[in-house]
Design a protein around this motif. Structure first.
Motif, PDB file in Angstrom:
ATOM      1  N   ILE A   6      -1.270 -10.858   9.996  1.00 29.28           N
ATOM      2  CA  ILE A   6      -0.061 -11.683  10.036  1.00 29.28           C
ATOM      3  C   ILE A   6       1.172 -10.804   9.911  1.00 29.28           C
ATOM      4  O   ILE A   6       2.153 -10.968  10.643  1.00 29.28           O
ATOM      5  CB  ILE A   6      -0.086 -12.744   8.917  1.00 29.28           C
ATOM      6  N   GLU A   7       1.114  -9.835   8.998  1.00 30.60           N
ATOM      7  CA  GLU A   7       2.232  -8.900   8.818  1.00 30.60           C
ATOM      8  C   GLU A   7       2.511  -8.132  10.107  1.00 30.60           C
ATOM      9  O   GLU A   7       3.676  -7.979  10.516  1.00 30.60           O
ATOM     10  CB  GLU A   7       1.914  -7.936   7.684  1.00 30.60           C
ATOM     11  N   GLY A  29      -3.431 -15.222   2.760  1.00 31.31           N
ATOM     12  CA  GLY A  29      -3.030 -14.107   3.621  1.00 31.31           C
ATOM     13  C   GLY A  29      -1.579 -14.187   4.041  1.00 31.31           C
ATOM     14  O   GLY A  29      -0.880 -13.178   4.130  1.00 31.31           O
ATOM     15  N   GLY A  30      -1.112 -15.403   4.286  1.00 30.69           N
ATOM     16  CA  GLY A  30       0.273 -15.596   4.688  1.00 30.69           C
ATOM     17  C   GLY A  30       1.256 -15.229   3.598  1.00 30.69           C
ATOM     18  O   GLY A  30       2.293 -14.616   3.854  1.00 30.69           O
ATOM     19  N   ILE A  31       0.935 -15.600   2.368  1.00 27.99           N
ATOM     20  CA  ILE A  31       1.823 -15.257   1.250  1.00 27.99           C
ATOM     21  C   ILE A  31       1.889 -13.744   1.062  1.00 27.99           C
ATOM     22  O   ILE A  31       2.959 -13.184   0.841  1.00 27.99           O
ATOM     23  CB  ILE A  31       1.391 -15.996  -0.028  1.00 27.99           C
ATOM     24  N   MET A  34       4.154 -12.564   3.818  1.00 32.82           N
ATOM     25  CA  MET A  34       5.558 -12.881   3.541  1.00 32.82           C
ATOM     26  C   MET A  34       6.169 -11.870   2.579  1.00 32.82           C
ATOM     27  O   MET A  34       7.287 -11.396   2.801  1.00 32.82           O
ATOM     28  CB  MET A  34       5.683 -14.280   2.927  1.00 32.82           C
ATOM     29  N   GLU A  35       5.434 -11.547   1.528  1.00 31.38           N
ATOM     30  CA  GLU A  35       5.944 -10.570   0.553  1.00 31.38           C
ATOM     31  C   GLU A  35       6.212  -9.224   1.213  1.00 31.38           C
ATOM     32  O   GLU A  35       7.242  -8.593   0.968  1.00 31.38           O
ATOM     33  CB  GLU A  35       4.952 -10.416  -0.594  1.00 31.38           C
ATOM     34  N   GLU A  36       5.294  -8.780   2.062  1.00 32.70           N
ATOM     35  CA  GLU A  36       5.455  -7.483   2.737  1.00 32.70           C
ATOM     36  C   GLU A  36       6.611  -7.503   3.732  1.00 32.70           C
ATOM     37  O   GLU A  36       7.390  -6.554   3.798  1.00 32.70           O
ATOM     38  CB  GLU A  36       4.153  -7.091   3.443  1.00 32.70           C
ATOM     39  N   GLY A  41      12.737  -6.090   4.602  1.00 34.89           N
ATOM     40  CA  GLY A  41      14.097  -6.458   4.979  1.00 34.89           C
ATOM     41  C   GLY A  41      14.220  -7.544   6.031  1.00 34.89           C
ATOM     42  O   GLY A  41      15.308  -7.774   6.552  1.00 34.89           O
ATOM     43  N   HIS A  42      13.144  -8.229   6.355  1.00 35.69           N
ATOM     44  CA  HIS A  42      13.189  -9.276   7.382  1.00 35.69           C
ATOM     45  C   HIS A  42      13.035 -10.651   6.754  1.00 35.69           C
ATOM     46  O   HIS A  42      12.440 -10.802   5.688  1.00 35.69           O
ATOM     47  CB  HIS A  42      12.082  -9.066   8.411  1.00 35.69           C
ATOM     48  N   SER A  43      13.553 -11.651   7.443  1.00 32.10           N
ATOM     49  CA  SER A  43      13.418 -13.032   6.996  1.00 32.10           C
ATOM     50  C   SER A  43      12.133 -13.633   7.538  1.00 32.10           C
ATOM     51  O   SER A  43      11.635 -13.218   8.583  1.00 32.10           O
ATOM     52  CB  SER A  43      14.604 -13.864   7.498  1.00 32.10           C
ATOM     53  N   VAL A  44      11.631 -14.625   6.824  1.00 35.15           N
ATOM     54  CA  VAL A  44      10.451 -15.353   7.286  1.00 35.15           C
ATOM     55  C   VAL A  44      10.691 -16.847   7.107  1.00 35.15           C
ATOM     56  O   VAL A  44      11.558 -17.262   6.344  1.00 35.15           O
ATOM     57  CB  VAL A  44       9.168 -14.963   6.511  1.00 35.15           C
TER      58      VAL A  44
END
Length: 71
Positions: A6-7, A29-31, A34-36, A41-44
Motif C-alpha cells: 500500500i505504501e 496494513g493500511g494504518i 498511512m503512518e509511513e 511528508g504526503h497527505s492521505v
C-alpha cells in the motif's frame, strides 16, 4: 493487502503531482502505510470500507487509541 505494498502504491500516486492524494483503507496494513506515507511528508485519505469491528481491530493492533477516531 500488506502495508508495504500500500505504501509503495501511495508513493506512485504522489509521484503523479501535488494534487494527488492516496486513498488508503483503514486496515492493519493500511494504518501502517498511512503512518509511513504521512511521515514522508504526503497527505492521505483514510477510507473506511470496512466494518466498524474491522476498523476497531486494526486500531487496536496498530496501538492507535480508539478515542482518536470517534464516529
Amino acid at each position: 493487502m500488506n502495508g508495504k505494498k500500500i505504501e509503495e502504491q501511495a508513493k506512485r500516486i504522489h509521484a503523479c503531482g501535488t494534487n494527488f492524494i492516496a486513498k488508503i483503507p483503514t486496515t492493519k496494513g493500511g494504518i501502517y502505510a498511512m503512518e509511513e506515507v504521512i511521515a514522508s511528508g504526503h497527505s492521505v485519505m483514510a477510507t473506511a470500507t470496512s466494518t466498524v469491528a474491522q476498523v476497531k481491530q486494526a486500531l487496536l493492533r496498530s496501538n492507535v487509541s480508539s478515542k482518536a477516531c470517534r464516529t
